[in-house]
Scaffold this active site. Structure first.
Site, PDB file in Angstrom:
ATOM      1  N   ALA A  13       0.819  -1.214   0.000  1.00  0.00           N
ATOM      2  CA  ALA A  13       0.000   0.000   0.000  1.00  0.00           C
ATOM      3  C   ALA A  13       0.854   1.266   0.000  1.00  0.00           C
ATOM      4  O   ALA A  13       0.327   2.379  -0.097  1.00  0.00           O
ATOM      5  CB  ALA A  13      -0.926   0.005   1.221  1.00  0.00           C
ATOM      6  N   ARG A  15       4.067   4.004  -1.156  1.00  0.00           N
ATOM      7  CA  ARG A  15       4.369   4.735  -2.409  1.00  0.00           C
ATOM      8  C   ARG A  15       5.081   3.818  -3.402  1.00  0.00           C
ATOM      9  O   ARG A  15       4.695   3.736  -4.577  1.00  0.00           O
ATOM     10  CB  ARG A  15       5.261   5.948  -2.091  1.00  0.00           C
ATOM     11  N   MET A  16       6.109   3.122  -2.957  1.00  0.00           N
ATOM     12  CA  MET A  16       6.832   2.216  -3.867  1.00  0.00           C
ATOM     13  C   MET A  16       6.062   0.926  -4.083  1.00  0.00           C
ATOM     14  O   MET A  16       5.943   0.441  -5.217  1.00  0.00           O
ATOM     15  CB  MET A  16       8.231   1.907  -3.310  1.00  0.00           C
ATOM     16  N   GLY A  79      14.277  -3.311  -1.701  1.00  0.00           N
ATOM     17  CA  GLY A  79      14.618  -1.920  -1.972  1.00  0.00           C
ATOM     18  C   GLY A  79      14.598  -1.061  -0.726  1.00  0.00           C
ATOM     19  O   GLY A  79      15.047   0.093  -0.753  1.00  0.00           O
ATOM     20  N   THR A  80      14.084  -1.617   0.359  1.00  0.00           N
ATOM     21  CA  THR A  80      13.987  -0.841   1.601  1.00  0.00           C
ATOM     22  C   THR A  80      15.378  -0.474   2.101  1.00  0.00           C
ATOM     23  O   THR A  80      16.320  -1.269   1.991  1.00  0.00           O
ATOM     24  CB  THR A  80      13.260  -1.678   2.676  1.00  0.00           C
ATOM     25  N   PHE A 109      16.969   1.447  -7.474  1.00  0.00           N
ATOM     26  CA  PHE A 109      16.712   0.636  -8.673  1.00  0.00           C
ATOM     27  C   PHE A 109      16.596   1.487  -9.931  1.00  0.00           C
ATOM     28  O   PHE A 109      16.317   0.941 -11.001  1.00  0.00           O
ATOM     29  CB  PHE A 109      15.435  -0.189  -8.494  1.00  0.00           C
ATOM     30  N   HIS A 136      15.123  14.784  -1.194  1.00  0.00           N
ATOM     31  CA  HIS A 136      13.957  13.886  -1.235  1.00  0.00           C
ATOM     32  C   HIS A 136      12.681  14.584  -0.766  1.00  0.00           C
ATOM     33  O   HIS A 136      12.726  15.632  -0.121  1.00  0.00           O
ATOM     34  CB  HIS A 136      14.197  12.668  -0.335  1.00  0.00           C
ATOM     35  N   LYS A 140       9.917  11.053   3.647  1.00  0.00           N
ATOM     36  CA  LYS A 140      10.950  10.028   3.821  1.00  0.00           C
ATOM     37  C   LYS A 140      11.381   9.975   5.292  1.00  0.00           C
ATOM     38  O   LYS A 140      11.635  11.014   5.900  1.00  0.00           O
ATOM     39  CB  LYS A 140      12.153  10.349   2.914  1.00  0.00           C
ATOM     40  N   GLY A 146      19.642   5.808   1.569  1.00  0.00           N
ATOM     41  CA  GLY A 146      20.469   4.628   1.327  1.00  0.00           C
ATOM     42  C   GLY A 146      21.371   4.830   0.126  1.00  0.00           C
ATOM     43  O   GLY A 146      22.526   4.379   0.117  1.00  0.00           O
TER      44      GLY A 146
HETATM   45  N1  LIG Z   1      15.721   0.926  -3.645  1.00  0.00           N
HETATM   46  C1  LIG Z   1      14.998   1.857  -4.273  1.00  0.00           C
HETATM   47  O1  LIG Z   1      15.117   2.060  -5.489  1.00  0.00           O
HETATM   48  C2  LIG Z   1      14.031   2.669  -3.490  1.00  0.00           C
HETATM   49  C3  LIG Z   1      13.935   2.478  -2.154  1.00  0.00           C
HETATM   50  N2  LIG Z   1      13.001   3.149  -1.425  1.00  0.00           N
HETATM   51  C4  LIG Z   1      12.891   2.776  -0.035  1.00  0.00           C
HETATM   52  O2  LIG Z   1      11.768   1.914   0.094  1.00  0.00           O
HETATM   53  C5  LIG Z   1      11.191   2.057   1.397  1.00  0.00           C
HETATM   54  C6  LIG Z   1       9.721   2.365   1.258  1.00  0.00           C
HETATM   55  O3  LIG Z   1       9.562   3.665   0.695  1.00  0.00           O
HETATM   56  P1  LIG Z   1       8.112   4.258   0.416  1.00  0.00           P
HETATM   57  O4  LIG Z   1       7.331   3.328  -0.437  1.00  0.00           O
HETATM   58  O5  LIG Z   1       8.319   5.653  -0.010  1.00  0.00           O
HETATM   59  O6  LIG Z   1       7.484   4.231   1.911  1.00  0.00           O
HETATM   60  P2  LIG Z   1       5.949   4.149   2.344  1.00  0.00           P
HETATM   61  O7  LIG Z   1       5.918   4.581   3.776  1.00  0.00           O
HETATM   62  O8  LIG Z   1       5.094   4.832   1.342  1.00  0.00           O
HETATM   63  O9  LIG Z   1       5.615   2.582   2.258  1.00  0.00           O
HETATM   64  C7  LIG Z   1       6.013   1.624   3.194  1.00  0.00           C
HETATM   65  C8  LIG Z   1       4.875   0.632   3.330  1.00  0.00           C
HETATM   66  O10 LIG Z   1       5.302  -0.498   4.075  1.00  0.00           O
HETATM   67  C9  LIG Z   1       4.279  -0.814   5.010  1.00  0.00           C
HETATM   68  N3  LIG Z   1       4.855  -1.607   6.080  1.00  0.00           N
HETATM   69  C10 LIG Z   1       5.399  -1.190   7.253  1.00  0.00           C
HETATM   70  N4  LIG Z   1       5.823  -2.263   7.953  1.00  0.00           N
HETATM   71  C11 LIG Z   1       5.551  -3.372   7.211  1.00  0.00           C
HETATM   72  C12 LIG Z   1       5.739  -4.768   7.406  1.00  0.00           C
HETATM   73  N5  LIG Z   1       6.308  -5.241   8.516  1.00  0.00           N
HETATM   74  N6  LIG Z   1       5.330  -5.627   6.442  1.00  0.00           N
HETATM   75  C13 LIG Z   1       4.752  -5.180   5.304  1.00  0.00           C
HETATM   76  N7  LIG Z   1       4.518  -3.847   5.077  1.00  0.00           N
HETATM   77  C14 LIG Z   1       4.923  -2.970   6.023  1.00  0.00           C
HETATM   78  C15 LIG Z   1       3.737   0.529   5.426  1.00  0.00           C
HETATM   79  O11 LIG Z   1       2.479   0.399   6.035  1.00  0.00           O
HETATM   80  P3  LIG Z   1       2.025   1.533   7.129  1.00  0.00           P
HETATM   81  O12 LIG Z   1       2.080   2.844   6.415  1.00  0.00           O
HETATM   82  O13 LIG Z   1       0.658   1.089   7.513  1.00  0.00           O
HETATM   83  O14 LIG Z   1       3.040   1.438   8.234  1.00  0.00           O
HETATM   84  C16 LIG Z   1       3.668   1.224   4.066  1.00  0.00           C
HETATM   85  O15 LIG Z   1       2.485   0.878   3.363  1.00  0.00           O
HETATM   86  C17 LIG Z   1      12.029   3.132   2.091  1.00  0.00           C
HETATM   87  O16 LIG Z   1      13.023   2.519   2.876  1.00  0.00           O
HETATM   88  C18 LIG Z   1      12.649   3.893   0.936  1.00  0.00           C
HETATM   89  O17 LIG Z   1      13.831   4.544   1.295  1.00  0.00           O
HETATM   90  C19 LIG Z   1      12.170   4.044  -2.002  1.00  0.00           C
HETATM   91  C20 LIG Z   1      12.242   4.309  -3.339  1.00  0.00           C
HETATM   92  C21 LIG Z   1      13.188   3.640  -4.204  1.00  0.00           C
HETATM   93  O1  LIG Z   2      12.622   7.041   0.248  1.00  0.00           O
HETATM   94  C1  LIG Z   2      12.779   7.263  -0.974  1.00  0.00           C
HETATM   95  O2  LIG Z   2      11.969   7.907  -1.634  1.00  0.00           O
HETATM   96  C2  LIG Z   2      13.960   6.714  -1.638  1.00  0.00           C
HETATM   97  N1  LIG Z   2      14.735   5.924  -0.966  1.00  0.00           N
HETATM   98  C3  LIG Z   2      15.915   5.290  -1.439  1.00  0.00           C
HETATM   99  C4  LIG Z   2      17.113   5.814  -0.686  1.00  0.00           C
HETATM  100  O3  LIG Z   2      17.012   6.092   0.520  1.00  0.00           O
HETATM  101  O4  LIG Z   2      18.178   5.905  -1.283  1.00  0.00           O
HETATM  102  C5  LIG Z   2      16.048   5.368  -2.938  1.00  0.00           C
HETATM  103  C6  LIG Z   2      15.593   6.661  -3.533  1.00  0.00           C
HETATM  104  O5  LIG Z   2      16.510   7.650  -3.182  1.00  0.00           O
HETATM  105  C7  LIG Z   2      14.183   7.002  -3.070  1.00  0.00           C
END
Ligand SMILES: NC(=O)C1=CN([C@@H]2O[C@H](COP(=O)(O)OP(=O)(O)OC[C@H]3O[C@@H](n4cnc5c(N)ncnc54)[C@H](OP(=O)(O)O)[C@@H]3O)[C@@H](O)[C@H]2O)C=CC1
Ligand SMILES: O=C(O)C1=N[C@H](C(=O)O)C[C@H](O)C1
Length: 251
Positions: A13, A15-16, A79-80, A109, A136, A140, A146
């Protein structure tokens, strides 16, 4: 057509996660079998017969998800953020007991971001000064990003290999935080601004010249080609892989 790869998305649910759900649904060779979020039981992933799970959750949850699914024989694309040498070593050790299971952890990614990191590491040995700025969206939760940590570590390793000394900096008096975070001797600055998605600048300086390497993700679709590439390849890469560059012939 050969069998589709059965994929689960953790953090579905978010953003990613929600962007990954759409990308998997749109890919003819992939099948979305589970989409789970906070509070859901990971057994749903296993019960759905997932072969690969994609984790975009939160730093506090991701390592636990990985160990639980490795135990169940599910490959992971992660990706987290929040990973460090110790948590990666724990996964590497765990995978030694689970031959055939693959985990790929990548801080970014987006193909352009991976290239920017590679270019910066390549250039680092030729410059006296270097600083990293990451910018960002303000929702965030972690800083520095990362990606910025990975970039700074790679730059520091390249400088060490070239026997460069410390980055010059005469600062002796400053407010806390004014010079950013110190990642392996490289200063990293974090900007949080409404309207931004994910951006990084690497500034490299010599007397009389500057090289700026900049990458911008304007939309989260920018991460999807890399995520899908990893989903398709992780099952054929047993053990731990760190960084998408390993799949792009850039390492
Ligand atoms: N590697 C890459 O290319 C990228 C990495 N990222 C990273 O990805 C991560 C997520 O970013 P983003 O999508 O913006 O964050 P969001 O907060 O939008 O999404 C995180 C989601 O994970 C849920 N969640 C929390 N705990 C759990 C769990 N134990 N099991 C399953 N779901 C869970 C949250 O639910 P709730 O809100 O209800 O807690 C939320 O829906 C960050 O660490 C970010 O830095 C982001 C973009 C690109
Ligand atoms: O949280 C984000 O949005 C992103 N997180 C990753 C990071 O911490 O490097 C990747 C990208 O920068 C987006």
């Amino acid at each position: 057509m050969s069998e589709r790869i059965r994929v689960a998305v953790l953090g579905a649910a978010g953003r990613m996660g929600s962007t990954v759900v759409r990308a998997v649904q749109d890919a003819p060779d992939l099948e979305l079998v589970a989409a789970v979020d906070a509070g859901a039981d990971l057994a749903a992933v296993v019960d759905a017969g997932a072969q690969v799970a994609v984790d975009f959750t939160v730093p506090s949850a991701t390592e636990g998800n990985v160990h639980a699914l490795v135990d169940a024989g599910v490959h992971l694309v992660v990706g987290t953020t929040g990973w460090d040498d110790d948590s990666l070593a724990r996964v590497r050790d765990h995978l030694a007991d689970r031959p055939g299971v693959g985990v790929l952890v990548a801080p970014n990614f987006a193909l352009g971001a991976v290239l920017a990191m590679a270019f910066a590491a390549r250039a680092a040995r030729w410059f006296e000064s270097v600083e990293v700025i990451e910018l960002h969206h303000p929702d965030k939760v972690d800083a520095p990003s990362g990606t910025a940590r990975h970039t700074a570590s790679a730059i520091a390793a390249a400088r060490a290999a070239a026997a460069l000394g410390p980055v010059p900096d005469a600062t002796t008096q400053s407010l806390d935080g004014a010079r950013g975070a110190d990642v392996d001797g490289v200063r990293v600055h974090s900007v949080r601004l409404r309207g931004l998605v994910a951006h990084e600048e690497i500034l490299l300086g010599n007397a009389g010249e500057q090289l700026t390497i900049r990458h911008d993700s304007f939309d989260r679709v920018s991460f999807m080609p890399g995520v899908l590439l990893a989903v398709r390849q992780v099952g054929a890469r047993p053990g731990l892989t760190v960084g998408l560059e390993q799949l792009l012939d850039l390492a």
